[in-house]
Design an enzyme around this catalytic site. Sequence first.
Site: not given
Ligand code: PMP
Length: 286
Positions: A33, A52, A100, A149, A182, A207
């Site tokens: 997503y 991405r 499934r 993601k 993060e 991410l």
């Molecule tokens: N890290 C994680 C785990 C996230 O879920 C997000 C938000 N999607 C981010 C970092 C920040 O990414 P972005 O700046 O692309 O929203």
Amino acid sequence: MTRIVYVNGRYHRYADASVHVEDRGFQFADSVYEVCEIAGGGIVDLDRHLARLARSLEALEIASPMSLSALAHVLHETVRRNRVRDGLVYLQVSRGAAPRDFAIPPAGTRPTVVCLARALPLGQADQVAQTGIAVITLPDIRWDRCDIKTVMLLPAVLAKREAGRRGAKEAWLVDRDGFVTEGASSNAWIVTDEGVLVTRSLSPALLPGVTRATLIDAIRRERLRLEERAFTPAEALSAREAFVTSATNTVMPVVRIDGTPIGDGRPGPVTMRLRRHFHDIAPVTN
Ligand code: PMP
């Protein structure tokens, strides 16, 4: 309010929009997503989000449901049909619906595409930023491919619940070596006593945030000092400033970590300047 939702080629009323009960996103989190900010009716950093998404699809070998320009059209059209000026647009692509089975379904299984847009109260994030947010630290219990993601977000959901219970808005996840990877839904940053901006370098552990990338462009352009490296919660506690970045919050000051104030406990000047300038730097597509 979301009124119209795109599902697999059609725009539906919100109440009528649905996906199959055997969608692999539902059964296996076999799905990726993107969330983009909408500002003034345009989509912020659209190209980076689409790039991405393409990378996430490729990593999982999910067939791209359509070209990136067709996906961009779906995003814009969903924003337009919902008449959103400021808010977010959400796009999810799953491997599709099939009986499934852990085995990947045969080639030709049509990916599921869902897009929805939602208005957010204008100025709400700015108001939160005036005082900043509190974060807590928690062990990072996620998998080894956090650079993809996916909708496999249960660890983030549980971390946010714990943050909420402790009066915080975000959780910073700490790896086995004691370094912050993060936030549960954001990238983590500090500003050291020497004024150096620090955020963890990209790897499969985190991410690659779009907001992070755009901010790094700005930091380089302004010739501010930047170090892409890991930091510990202890270093963050002794930092001058701290903040998080994400598409819907852009640059959000962090004023407390595990209950301890950062700096003087108020949003820092470097953070707030970057926040003010973010929309001057980030490309918006209409
Ligand atoms: N890290 C994680 C785990 C996230 O879920 C997000 C938000 N999607 C981010 C970092 C920040 O990414 P972005 O700046 O692309 O929203």
